[in-house]
Scaffold this active site. Structure first.
Site, PDB file in Angstrom:
ATOM      1  N   ASP A 260      51.263 -99.623 -16.453  1.00  0.00           N
ATOM      2  CA  ASP A 260      51.380 -99.438 -17.896  1.00  0.00           C
ATOM      3  C   ASP A 260      50.378-100.232 -18.587  1.00  0.00           C
ATOM      4  O   ASP A 260      50.245 -99.731 -19.979  1.00  0.00           O
ATOM      5  CB  ASP A 260      52.637-100.087 -18.184  1.00  0.00           C
ATOM      6  CG  ASP A 260      53.913 -99.001 -17.804  1.00  0.00           C
ATOM      7  OD1 ASP A 260      54.091 -99.004 -16.513  1.00  0.00           O
ATOM      8  OD2 ASP A 260      54.320 -98.452 -18.603  1.00  0.00           O
TER       9      ASP A 260
ATOM     10  N   ARG B 212      59.353 -90.970 -20.978  1.00  0.00           N
ATOM     11  CA  ARG B 212      58.909 -92.570 -20.510  1.00  0.00           C
ATOM     12  C   ARG B 212      57.542 -92.263 -19.592  1.00  0.00           C
ATOM     13  O   ARG B 212      57.418 -91.084 -19.359  1.00  0.00           O
ATOM     14  CB  ARG B 212      59.968 -93.096 -19.675  1.00  0.00           C
ATOM     15  CG  ARG B 212      61.261 -92.743 -19.040  1.00  0.00           C
ATOM     16  CD  ARG B 212      60.625 -91.857 -17.804  1.00  0.00           C
ATOM     17  NE  ARG B 212      59.553 -92.693 -16.928  1.00  0.00           N
ATOM     18  CZ  ARG B 212      58.924 -92.207 -16.004  1.00  0.00           C
ATOM     19  NH1 ARG B 212      58.607 -90.902 -15.821  1.00  0.00           N
ATOM     20  NH2 ARG B 212      58.388 -93.132 -15.100  1.00  0.00           N
ATOM     21  N   GLY B 213      57.111 -93.378 -19.046  1.00  0.00           N
ATOM     22  CA  GLY B 213      55.713 -93.259 -18.669  1.00  0.00           C
ATOM     23  C   GLY B 213      54.631 -93.476 -19.577  1.00  0.00           C
ATOM     24  O   GLY B 213      54.765 -92.860 -20.580  1.00  0.00           O
ATOM     25  N   ALA B 214      53.647 -94.346 -19.074  1.00  0.00           N
ATOM     26  CA  ALA B 214      52.756 -94.766 -20.262  1.00  0.00           C
ATOM     27  C   ALA B 214      51.922 -93.763 -20.756  1.00  0.00           C
ATOM     28  O   ALA B 214      51.806 -93.416 -22.062  1.00  0.00           O
ATOM     29  CB  ALA B 214      51.542 -95.867 -19.405  1.00  0.00           C
TER      30      ALA B 214
ATOM     31  N   ASN C 120      53.108-103.064 -14.135  1.00  0.00           N
ATOM     32  CA  ASN C 120      53.782-101.537 -14.079  1.00  0.00           C
ATOM     33  C   ASN C 120      55.378-101.761 -13.671  1.00  0.00           C
ATOM     34  O   ASN C 120      55.814-103.038 -13.704  1.00  0.00           O
ATOM     35  CB  ASN C 120      53.339-100.988 -12.574  1.00  0.00           C
ATOM     36  CG  ASN C 120      53.622 -99.699 -12.458  1.00  0.00           C
ATOM     37  OD1 ASN C 120      53.779 -98.804 -13.118  1.00  0.00           O
ATOM     38  ND2 ASN C 120      53.977 -99.118 -11.029  1.00  0.00           N
ATOM     39  N   LYS C 121      56.105-100.800 -13.404  1.00  0.00           N
ATOM     40  CA  LYS C 121      57.426-100.857 -13.123  1.00  0.00           C
ATOM     41  C   LYS C 121      57.914-102.297 -12.538  1.00  0.00           C
ATOM     42  O   LYS C 121      57.441-102.240 -11.491  1.00  0.00           O
ATOM     43  CB  LYS C 121      58.009 -99.809 -12.879  1.00  0.00           C
ATOM     44  CG  LYS C 121      59.521 -99.471 -12.418  1.00  0.00           C
ATOM     45  CD  LYS C 121      60.179 -99.915 -13.739  1.00  0.00           C
ATOM     46  CE  LYS C 121      59.967 -99.319 -15.037  1.00  0.00           C
ATOM     47  NZ  LYS C 121      60.603 -99.874 -16.202  1.00  0.00           N
TER      48      LYS C 121
ATOM     49  N   ARG D 177      58.146 -99.402 -27.993  1.00  0.00           N
ATOM     50  CA  ARG D 177      57.841-100.142 -26.584  1.00  0.00           C
ATOM     51  C   ARG D 177      56.846-100.936 -26.422  1.00  0.00           C
ATOM     52  O   ARG D 177      55.625-100.464 -26.897  1.00  0.00           O
ATOM     53  CB  ARG D 177      58.248 -99.035 -25.432  1.00  0.00           C
ATOM     54  CG  ARG D 177      59.645 -98.524 -25.341  1.00  0.00           C
ATOM     55  CD  ARG D 177      59.696 -97.718 -24.096  1.00  0.00           C
ATOM     56  NE  ARG D 177      60.116 -98.592 -22.961  1.00  0.00           N
ATOM     57  CZ  ARG D 177      59.904 -98.006 -21.612  1.00  0.00           C
ATOM     58  NH1 ARG D 177      59.730 -96.948 -21.297  1.00  0.00           N
ATOM     59  NH2 ARG D 177      60.294 -98.811 -20.572  1.00  0.00           N
TER      60      ARG D 177
HETATM   61  O1  MRU Z   1      60.022 -97.648 -17.931  1.00  0.00           O
HETATM   62  P1  MRU Z   1      59.043 -96.429 -17.578  1.00  0.00           P
HETATM   63  O2  MRU Z   1      59.892 -95.542 -17.035  1.00  0.00           O
HETATM   64  O3  MRU Z   1      58.194 -96.025 -18.838  1.00  0.00           O
HETATM   65  O4  MRU Z   1      57.805 -97.306 -16.654  1.00  0.00           O
HETATM   66  C1  MRU Z   1      57.050 -96.263 -16.341  1.00  0.00           C
HETATM   67  C2  MRU Z   1      56.134 -96.844 -15.084  1.00  0.00           C
HETATM   68  O5  MRU Z   1      56.271 -98.086 -15.024  1.00  0.00           O
HETATM   69  C3  MRU Z   1      54.924 -95.911 -14.598  1.00  0.00           C
HETATM   70  O6  MRU Z   1      54.841 -96.207 -13.428  1.00  0.00           O
HETATM   71  C4  MRU Z   1      53.775 -96.276 -15.333  1.00  0.00           C
HETATM   72  O7  MRU Z   1      54.013 -95.839 -17.029  1.00  0.00           O
HETATM   73  C5  MRU Z   1      52.829 -95.185 -14.652  1.00  0.00           C
HETATM   74  S1  MRU Z   1      53.048 -93.632 -15.215  1.00  0.00           S
HETATM   75  C6  MRU Z   1      51.758 -92.446 -15.004  1.00  0.00           C
END
Ligand code: MRU
Length: 351
Positions: A242, A47-49, A252-253, A94
């Site tokens: 994201d 996970r993470g963009a 973002n999250k 996603r």
């Molecule tokens: O649901 P996730 O864990 O994929 O969400 C991730 C985030 O919101 C991060 O803050 C974002 O992707 C930045 S990662 C460098």
């Protein structure tokens, strides 16, 4: 750093650390086909963009290879038709992180440009591009780190939300990359990590990742940030993103928005670190960003244990949008952007 987030192992395997299991267990999964990679993105093994974008690129390489190995595609046209279906499937994993679509589009463009090429050379080209996306991601994070570190003063305590670290990228991280770069330049930096309900990226991943690197980190419940800010215990906030619209609104999250509002109220700078691949300049504002809604079970259970009545209605939005007025600066690999973002982002993209 003793762990890796993901990598292409040999010619036919994508390996990833299983982020659902951290920090209890350090397990690497071996994915052998594009379907497994798509599933790993959907189920949040990765996970993470930026990490999602890189994973998609590797997954598409496995897809291209399978079209060639199985003999399903014997000419360019059949390859392209079948491969673009795999691209659509990967894209559907996603919705919010634009890096996924960005990586898929980059590989699709390569296939378009290679019209008439043989199948082996298409597969080799896709592999090369995917590896380049991986390598570039680490390089970009280090550049962002160098620009962003200048914003953090020696002795700062920095709050972060979610995990925007090595685990969210091919390596080094965006927000945590900035913190790493500041520490590498001999600044004393402490981190406050929000737990980040419901998936607990902050509690499980950010604390673990920073502790692995011996960077001081203190975990807080999501609802503690306001108190700590009022007590003067936080000097700056830094998060990843994201998707960022052309006016600087930041997805973002979930929970990022409330942290940003609290930061403004308490005169604390709120920084966003994100590569250009996270900027979606087609979008006028954050209102156009698709927000992923995940199944309610994620918030009604913790590690399989029920914490709410089984039939309780629940809403589980995975992201929120922070309006640009709360964002003090956006750190990119090309430099730091300041408001008004409509202008600074347009200039960055040569518009
Ligand atoms: O649901 P996730 O864990 O994929 O969400 C991730 C985030 O919101 C991060 O803050 C974002 O992707 C930045 S990662 C460098």
């Amino acid at each position: 750093m003793a762990f890796f987030t993901l990598r292409l192992a040999g010619d036919d395997t994508v390996e990833m650390i299983d982020q659902r299991k951290l920090p209890e267990e350090i397990i690497y999964v071996k994915l052998k086909n594009y379907g497994e990679v798509q599933g790993a993105i959907k189920d949040m093994i990765v996970r993470g963009a930026p990490a999602i974008g890189v994973s998609a690129a590797f997954g598409l390489y496995l897809g291209a290879k399978s079209l060639s190995d199985s003999g399903e595609a014997k000419d360019y046209k059949t390859f392209k038709d079948k491969f673009f279906k795999i691209c659509d499937f990967m894209f559907s994993a996603r919705p919010t992180a634009v890096n996924l679509g960005w990586a898929v589009d980059r590989i699709k463009r390569l296939v378009e440009k290679s019209a008439g090429s043989s199948i082996p050379s298409l597969v080799a080209g896709i592999k090369k591009e995917a590896v380049l996306i991986y390598d570039e991601d680490i390089e970009i994070n280090k550049k962002m780190g160098a620009y962003g570190a200048a914003l953090l003063k020696d002795g700062f305590t920095v709050l972060t939300h979610c995990n925007a670290g090595a685990l969210a990228t091919a390596g080094y991280g965006t927000a945590l990359g900035v913190i790493r770069a500041a520490v590498e330049s001999h600044k004393k930096i402490s981190v406050i990590s929000d737990e980040t309900r419901p998936f607990l990226q902050g509690a499980r991943l950010t604390t673990w990742e920073l502790m692995e690197d011996h960077i001081p980190v203190t975990l807080i419940a999501d609802n503690s940030a306001g108190l700590l800010m009022r007590k003067g215990m936080i000097n700056a906030v830094i998060v990843g993103a994201d998707r960022i619209a052309s006016n600087g609104d930041v997805a973002n999250k979930i929970g990022t928005y409330q942290v940003a509002v609290l930061a403004k109220e308490n005169n604390i700078p709120f920084y966003v670190a994100a590569p250009l691949s996270t900027l979606d300049i087609k979008l006028k504002s954050g209102d156009e960003i698709p927000i992923e809604e995940r199944e309610a079970g994620e918030i009604k259970e913790v590690f399989g244990k029920k914490i709410a009545p089984v039939n309780a209605r629940a809403l589980n939005f995975a992201f929120d949008v922070t309006p640009n007025k709360y964002v003090s600066a956006i750190i990119t690999e090309k430099g730091v952007l300041y408001p008004p973002y409509k202008k600074s982002i347009a200039e960055l993209f040569g518009k």
